[in-house]
Design a protein around this motif. Structure first.
Motif, mmCIF file in Angstrom:
data_model
loop_
_atom_site.group_PDB
_atom_site.id
_atom_site.type_symbol
_atom_site.label_atom_id
_atom_site.label_comp_id
_atom_site.label_asym_id
_atom_site.label_seq_id
_atom_site.Cartn_x
_atom_site.Cartn_y
_atom_site.Cartn_z
ATOM 1 N N UNK A 123 27.255 61.927 54.319
ATOM 2 C CA UNK A 123 28.535 61.241 54.524
ATOM 3 C C UNK A 123 28.465 59.752 54.185
ATOM 4 N N UNK A 124 27.343 59.114 54.519
ATOM 5 C CA UNK A 124 27.207 57.687 54.210
ATOM 6 C C UNK A 124 27.160 57.467 52.702
ATOM 7 N N UNK A 125 26.419 58.310 52.001
ATOM 8 C CA UNK A 125 26.373 58.211 50.543
ATOM 9 C C UNK A 125 27.726 58.532 49.935
ATOM 10 N N UNK A 126 28.422 59.521 50.497
ATOM 11 C CA UNK A 126 29.740 59.873 49.991
ATOM 12 C C UNK A 126 30.721 58.728 50.115
ATOM 13 N N UNK A 127 30.662 58.017 51.237
ATOM 14 C CA UNK A 127 31.540 56.856 51.430
ATOM 15 C C UNK A 127 31.203 55.764 50.420
ATOM 16 N N UNK A 128 29.907 55.528 50.209
ATOM 17 C CA UNK A 128 29.481 54.509 49.253
ATOM 18 C C UNK A 128 29.926 54.860 47.834
ATOM 19 N N UNK A 129 29.745 56.123 47.432
ATOM 20 C CA UNK A 129 30.124 56.540 46.088
ATOM 21 C C UNK A 129 31.636 56.496 45.902
ATOM 22 N N UNK A 130 32.384 56.817 46.963
ATOM 23 C CA UNK A 130 33.837 56.753 46.877
ATOM 24 C C UNK A 130 34.325 55.353 46.586
ATOM 25 N N UNK A 131 33.642 54.346 47.130
ATOM 26 C CA UNK A 131 34.014 52.955 46.859
ATOM 27 C C UNK A 131 33.586 52.538 45.457
ATOM 28 N N UNK A 132 32.408 53.025 45.023
ATOM 29 C CA UNK A 132 31.905 52.659 43.700
ATOM 30 C C UNK A 132 32.671 53.359 42.583
ATOM 31 N N UNK A 133 33.110 54.594 42.859
ATOM 32 C CA UNK A 133 33.812 55.398 41.842
ATOM 33 C C UNK A 133 35.095 55.956 42.460
ATOM 34 N N UNK A 134 36.172 55.154 42.503
ATOM 35 C CA UNK A 134 37.414 55.602 43.162
ATOM 36 C C UNK A 134 38.000 56.871 42.555
ATOM 37 N N UNK A 135 37.677 57.144 41.280
ATOM 38 C CA UNK A 135 38.199 58.354 40.633
ATOM 39 C C UNK A 135 37.424 59.598 41.039
ATOM 40 N N UNK A 136 36.312 59.431 41.767
ATOM 41 C CA UNK A 136 35.481 60.549 42.185
ATOM 42 C C UNK A 136 36.028 61.228 43.430
ATOM 43 N N UNK A 137 35.378 62.323 43.822
ATOM 44 C CA UNK A 137 35.831 63.097 44.978
ATOM 45 C C UNK A 137 34.606 63.607 45.735
ATOM 46 N N UNK A 138 34.655 63.460 47.067
ATOM 47 C CA UNK A 138 33.554 63.913 47.918
ATOM 48 C C UNK A 138 34.061 64.985 48.872
ATOM 49 N N UNK A 139 33.297 66.092 48.965
ATOM 50 C CA UNK A 139 33.616 67.163 49.901
ATOM 51 C C UNK A 139 32.479 67.251 50.924
ATOM 52 N N UNK A 140 32.693 66.755 52.156
ATOM 53 C CA UNK A 140 31.610 66.739 53.155
ATOM 54 C C UNK A 140 31.006 68.114 53.425
ATOM 55 N N UNK A 141 31.826 69.170 53.469
ATOM 56 C CA UNK A 141 31.291 70.496 53.775
ATOM 57 C C UNK A 141 30.275 70.941 52.734
ATOM 58 N N UNK A 142 30.557 70.685 51.477
ATOM 59 C CA UNK A 142 29.675 71.114 50.392
ATOM 60 C C UNK A 142 28.564 70.112 50.127
ATOM 61 N N UNK A 143 28.729 68.886 50.617
ATOM 62 C CA UNK A 143 27.819 67.769 50.333
ATOM 63 C C UNK A 143 27.750 67.495 48.822
ATOM 64 N N UNK A 144 28.876 67.705 48.139
ATOM 65 C CA UNK A 144 28.965 67.458 46.704
ATOM 66 C C UNK A 144 29.891 66.272 46.434
ATOM 67 N N UNK A 145 29.511 65.472 45.450
ATOM 68 C CA UNK A 145 30.379 64.394 44.953
ATOM 69 C C UNK A 145 30.586 64.640 43.467
ATOM 70 N N UNK A 146 31.840 64.663 43.042
ATOM 71 C CA UNK A 146 32.168 64.949 41.652
ATOM 72 C C UNK A 146 32.862 63.762 41.010
ATOM 73 N N UNK A 147 32.311 63.321 39.902
ATOM 74 C CA UNK A 147 32.931 62.304 39.066
ATOM 75 C C UNK A 147 33.570 63.047 37.899
ATOM 76 N N UNK A 148 34.906 63.116 37.827
ATOM 77 C CA UNK A 148 35.543 63.999 36.845
ATOM 78 C C UNK A 148 35.468 63.467 35.419
ATOM 79 N N UNK A 149 35.803 64.347 34.483
ATOM 80 C CA UNK A 149 35.764 64.021 33.066
ATOM 81 C C UNK A 149 36.746 62.896 32.738
ATOM 82 N N UNK A 150 36.288 61.966 31.887
ATOM 83 C CA UNK A 150 37.146 60.901 31.375
ATOM 84 C C UNK A 150 37.400 61.155 29.893
ATOM 85 N N UNK A 151 38.653 61.269 29.503
ATOM 86 C CA UNK A 151 39.019 61.547 28.117
ATOM 87 C C UNK A 151 38.893 60.297 27.259
#
Length: 268
Positions: A86-114
Motif C-alpha cells: 500500500x505504501x508503494x502504491x501510494x508513492x507510485x500513484x503520486x509519481x504516475x497519476x495515469x497509473x492504477x493501483x489495486x490493493x487486493x491484487x497488489x498490482x500497479x498498472x501504468x497503461x499504454x501511451x499512444x
C-alpha cells in the motif's frame, strides 16, 4: 520494447520516415542501466519471449521502483508492477497519476501511451469478476482471492480472455456445479487453494483442459505456510496437473499466457 513497437519502428524505416542509423541506435538499447538504482532493465524481453519485463516491487527502494516503471514506459509500452505494498502504491500513484493501483491484487498498472500522447484506459481488475473466459482462475476459499486476483490481473494486463470464480472448494463442492459449463469451455484453468490443497485434483478429474495448481499459504499449523497444499498438488493422482510455487499467482498467469494467445491471435 513490444512486438508492436518493433514493427512500427521497422515500418518507419521501410517508408523512409526513419533513418536506419537512428533505428539501429534504438534497437541497440537492449537494456537501460541506472547505476544509482542498480537497475538493468530488459526492454526487449517482449520481443524475445512474448511477455515483457514485469517489475517485482517487493524490496525495491522508491527510487528503483520509480526508475523501473519510468524506463520500461519510455516508449509508451504498458508496465505492470507486482507485489506492490500500500505504501508503494501510494508513492507510485503520486509519481504516475495515469497509473492504477489495486490493493487486493497488489498490482500497479501504468497503461499504454499512444504516439499522440493519449492514454489507453487501464482494465478494471476489481470485482465483480467475469466468470467465463479462455483462462479461468478458480479459488477454493475467499482467503485465496488475493493470490487468484494477482493471476487474473496479470492475465488481463497481457490481454488474455479470462475470468475468476471464487470460493468453490471441497468444503462445499455443490458450489462448483453451476460453474462446470464455463469451466469445460475454458482452454486452461488455474486452481488456487490453501489448507489441504485438494481443489486442483477435483477440477483435473472433471476437465479436459490443462490445469495449473497454485498452493497458498492459507491454513493452520501443520499447513506449514502452504507446504501441505504444495505437497498435495505435487502428489495428485490426476494427470494433467502442473504446480507453481506457493502464493505464485503471477507465475501461473505467465505460464497460462504463454500457452493461450490473445483472442484472434494464432499460436506461434
Amino acid at each position: 520494447m513490444e512486438q508492436q513497437h518493433l514493427e512500427t519502428l521497422l515500418t518507419a524505416v521501410a517508408r523512409g520516415e526513419l533513418s536506419p542509423s537512428l533505428a539501429a541506435r534504438q534497437l541497440a538499447q537492449v537494456t537501460l542501466e541506472d547505476s544509482l538504482s542498480g537497475l538493468a532493465l530488459d526492454t526487449q524481453r517482449a520481443v524475445r519471449t512474448g511477455l515483457g519485463e514485469v517489475v517485482f516491487a517487493q524490496g525495491k527502494s522508491p527510487d528503483a521502483l520509480r526508475g523501473a516503471l519510468s524506463g520500461l514506459h519510455q516508449d509508451g509500452s504498458p508496465v505492470l508492477a507486482t507485489r506492490v505494498s500500500p505504501e508503494q502504491g501510494e508513492m507510485l500513484g503520486k509519481a504516475f497519476p495515469q497509473g492504477r493501483y489495486w490493493p487486493m491484487t497488489r498490482l500497479f498498472l501504468l497503461p499504454r501511451r499512444l504516439p499522440d500522447g493519449a492514454v489507453v484506459p487501464a482494465p478494471e481488475l476489481g470485482p465483480p469478476w467475469p466468470q467465463h473466459g479462455d483462462i479461468l482462475v478458480v479459488t477454493a476459499g475467499a482467503a485465496d482471492i488475493p493470490v487468484a486476483a494477482e493471476a487474473y490481473g496479470a492475465l488481463r494486463f497481457w490481454g488474455r480472455d479470462c475470468g475468476l470464480i471464487t470460493d468453490v472448494g471441497v468444503a462445499g463442492l455443490h458450489r462448483l456445479t453451476p460453474h462446470l459449463p464455463a469451466l469445460r469451455d475454458a482452454r486452461c484453468v488455474i486452481a488456487v487453494a490453501g489448507m489441504e490443497g485438494a481443489l486442483p485434483s477435483v477440477l483435473a478429474g472433471l476437465l479436459r483442459c490443462p490445469l495449473l495448481a497454485v498452493p497458498t499459504s492459507v491454513g493452520y499449523g501443520v499447513g506449514a505456510g502452504g507446504r501441505a497444499a504444495l505437497s498435495t498438488m505435487l502428489c495428485s493422482c490426476v494427470p494433467g496437473v502442473a504446480v507453481v510455487n506457493i502464493d505464485n499467482g503471477f507465475g501461473a498467469a505467465a505460464f497460462a499466457a504463454k500457452m493461450i494467445p490473445p483472442a484472434g491471435q494464432p499460436q506461434d
